[in-house]
Enzyme design. Structure first.
Site, PDB file in Angstrom:
ATOM      1  N   HIS A 144      34.680  38.072  38.214  1.00 58.38           N
ATOM      2  CA  HIS A 144      34.236  38.928  39.313  1.00 58.38           C
ATOM      3  C   HIS A 144      34.945  38.478  40.589  1.00 58.38           C
ATOM      4  O   HIS A 144      35.022  37.275  40.869  1.00 58.38           O
ATOM      5  CB  HIS A 144      32.716  38.816  39.474  1.00 58.38           C
ATOM      6  CG  HIS A 144      32.180  39.770  40.486  1.00 58.38           C
ATOM      7  ND1 HIS A 144      32.041  41.128  40.240  1.00 58.38           N
ATOM      8  CD2 HIS A 144      31.802  39.583  41.775  1.00 58.38           C
ATOM      9  CE1 HIS A 144      31.588  41.721  41.328  1.00 58.38           C
ATOM     10  NE2 HIS A 144      31.430  40.811  42.275  1.00 58.38           N
TER      11      HIS A 144
ATOM     12  N   ASP B 231      27.281  41.538  36.249  1.00 60.01           N
ATOM     13  CA  ASP B 231      27.684  40.369  37.041  1.00 60.01           C
ATOM     14  C   ASP B 231      26.622  39.277  37.051  1.00 60.01           C
ATOM     15  O   ASP B 231      26.309  38.693  38.095  1.00 60.01           O
ATOM     16  CB  ASP B 231      28.031  40.790  38.479  1.00 60.01           C
ATOM     17  CG  ASP B 231      29.132  41.833  38.498  1.00 60.01           C
ATOM     18  OD1 ASP B 231      30.052  41.741  37.671  1.00 60.01           O
ATOM     19  OD2 ASP B 231      29.062  42.749  39.334  1.00 60.01           O
TER      20      ASP B 231
ATOM     21  N   GLY C  85      45.513  45.757  34.801  1.00 65.13           N
ATOM     22  CA  GLY C  85      45.710  44.753  33.750  1.00 65.13           C
ATOM     23  C   GLY C  85      46.500  43.530  34.176  1.00 65.13           C
ATOM     24  O   GLY C  85      47.052  42.835  33.321  1.00 65.13           O
ATOM     25  N   SER C  86      46.528  43.229  35.487  1.00 66.62           N
ATOM     26  CA  SER C  86      47.310  42.049  35.893  1.00 66.62           C
ATOM     27  C   SER C  86      46.683  40.766  35.339  1.00 66.62           C
ATOM     28  O   SER C  86      47.393  39.832  34.955  1.00 66.62           O
ATOM     29  CB  SER C  86      47.462  41.978  37.413  1.00 66.62           C
ATOM     30  OG  SER C  86      46.239  41.689  38.036  1.00 66.62           O
ATOM     31  N   ASN C  87      45.368  40.721  35.263  1.00 69.61           N
ATOM     32  CA  ASN C  87      44.728  39.546  34.648  1.00 69.61           C
ATOM     33  C   ASN C  87      45.020  39.492  33.157  1.00 69.61           C
ATOM     34  O   ASN C  87      45.292  38.423  32.610  1.00 69.61           O
ATOM     35  CB  ASN C  87      43.219  39.558  34.895  1.00 69.61           C
ATOM     36  CG  ASN C  87      42.869  39.056  36.274  1.00 69.61           C
ATOM     37  OD1 ASN C  87      42.915  37.860  36.535  1.00 69.61           O
ATOM     38  ND2 ASN C  87      42.550  39.977  37.175  1.00 69.61           N
TER      39      ASN C  87
ATOM     40  N   ILE D 211      28.028  46.359  29.127  1.00 70.14           N
ATOM     41  CA  ILE D 211      28.205  45.999  27.715  1.00 70.14           C
ATOM     42  C   ILE D 211      26.895  46.267  26.963  1.00 70.14           C
ATOM     43  O   ILE D 211      25.838  45.759  27.338  1.00 70.14           O
ATOM     44  CB  ILE D 211      28.603  44.506  27.597  1.00 70.14           C
ATOM     45  CG1 ILE D 211      29.894  44.225  28.385  1.00 70.14           C
ATOM     46  CG2 ILE D 211      28.774  44.118  26.134  1.00 70.14           C
ATOM     47  CD1 ILE D 211      31.112  45.017  27.930  1.00 70.14           C
TER      48      ILE D 211
ATOM     49  N   GLU E  79      42.554  34.538  40.712  1.00 68.88           N
ATOM     50  CA  GLU E  79      42.236  34.973  39.339  1.00 68.88           C
ATOM     51  C   GLU E  79      43.366  34.612  38.386  1.00 68.88           C
ATOM     52  O   GLU E  79      43.130  34.074  37.297  1.00 68.88           O
ATOM     53  CB  GLU E  79      41.992  36.487  39.314  1.00 68.88           C
ATOM     54  CG  GLU E  79      40.759  36.886  40.096  1.00 68.88           C
ATOM     55  CD  GLU E  79      40.442  38.366  40.014  1.00 68.88           C
ATOM     56  OE1 GLU E  79      39.265  38.704  40.164  1.00 68.88           O
ATOM     57  OE2 GLU E  79      41.363  39.178  39.808  1.00 68.88           O
TER      58      GLU E  79
HETATM   59  C1  GRF Z   1      39.943  41.887  39.028  1.00 68.53           C
HETATM   60  O1  GRF Z   1      39.936  41.727  40.416  1.00 68.53           O
HETATM   61  C2  GRF Z   1      38.662  41.368  38.439  1.00 68.53           C
HETATM   62  O2  GRF Z   1      38.017  40.417  39.215  1.00 68.53           O
HETATM   63  C3  GRF Z   1      37.784  42.578  38.362  1.00 68.53           C
HETATM   64  O3  GRF Z   1      38.662  43.632  38.094  1.00 68.53           O
HETATM   65  C4  GRF Z   1      39.941  43.334  38.615  1.00 68.53           C
HETATM   66  C5  GRF Z   1      40.950  43.629  37.555  1.00 68.53           C
HETATM   67  O4  GRF Z   1      42.262  43.588  38.051  1.00 68.53           O
HETATM   68  N1  GRF Z   1      36.732  42.398  37.397  1.00 68.53           N
HETATM   69  P1  GRF Z   1      43.472  43.700  37.065  1.00 68.53           P
HETATM   70  O5  GRF Z   1      43.335  45.020  36.310  1.00 68.53           O
HETATM   71  O6  GRF Z   1      43.427  42.537  36.134  1.00 68.53           O
HETATM   72  O7  GRF Z   1      44.707  43.698  37.909  1.00 68.53           O
END
Ligand code: GRF
Length: 202
Positions: free
Chosen positions: A112, A153, A20-22, A96, A182
């Site tokens: 992605h 994708d 969940g870092s994003n 999905i 990202e």
């Molecule tokens: C990211 O690298 C994204 O591109 C892919 O899944 C990963 C998720 O990373 N779809 P995080 O859980 O957000 O750290």
């Protein structure tokens, strides 16, 4: 969908099943935003890191299970009840269902960790992507942010950013560089996309 006509605030659901870092970066970016609110985290994996992040920011979580997602109502009524007008896939690995693709057509983004159309598709996630990029001797990799359609994708690309692949890269070192890209770009692209939707006040 009626929620798309609410011009004052767009309620966003983040679908994530990993660290969940994003999700964290996106949540932080939209704190106090006048038009966009991260209203829900949707997760299929008990114990996933993203659940702690949702708790840190007091964001409600919808935990989903396979049977209902793929062979039931795909949780569309829950999303509608929560007033969700836009979906962000941030490390969500399940395909999905068509009910959601249709309801959120043009209102759903995925990120992605490679330069699509290369290194995408079923099974191409996480370190599998970086391993393939390194094994192919690519000099460059990057990220792709794209609209979601019925294929893995796939869907219109909205944004790409690149980074170098250096000779002694491992999947882990390349993954770090990709994550930086990202974290830098995903939230602003989400913002720009939502604010350019018809019916959303700018
Ligand atoms: C990211 O690298 C994204 O591109 C892919 O899944 C990963 C998720 O990373 N779809 P995080 O859980 O957000 O750290």
């Amino acid at each position: 969908m009626s929620t798309f006509t609410d011009t004052s605030l767009t309620r966003v659901a983040i679908f994530a099943s990993g660290a969940g870092s994003n999700a964290r970066k996106i949540i932080e970016y939209f704190q106090g935003h006048p038009q966009i609110i991260i209203a829900l985290v949707v997760c299929n994996k008990p114990g996933a890191g993203v659940l702690n992040i949702a708790a840190d920011f007091s964001i409600p979580v919808l935990t989903i299970e396979k049977e209902r997602f793929f062979r039931g109502d795909a949780y569309l009524p829950d999303l509608q009840k929560a007033g969700i007008g836009f979906i962000v896939l941030a490390g969500f690995l399940w395909k999905i269902p068509s009910a959601l693709i249709t309801a959120y057509s043009g209102h759903m983004l995925n990120i992605h960790p490679a330069l699509l159309p290369k290194y995408g598709g079923k099974g191409m996630y996480g370190n599998f992507v970086h391993e393939a990029v390194i094994a192919a001797g690519e000099k460059e990799s990057g990220i792709t942010i794209h609209l979601v359609d019925g294929e893995y994708d796939h869907g219109g690309t909205l944004f790409q950013a690149t980074c170098e692949v250096v000779p002694d890269d491992t999947p882990a070192t390349l993954a770090r560089r990709i994550h930086e890209l990202e974290h830098l770009h995903f939230a602003p692209v989400i913002e720009k996309t939502i604010l350019s939707l018809p019916g959303v006040n700018r």
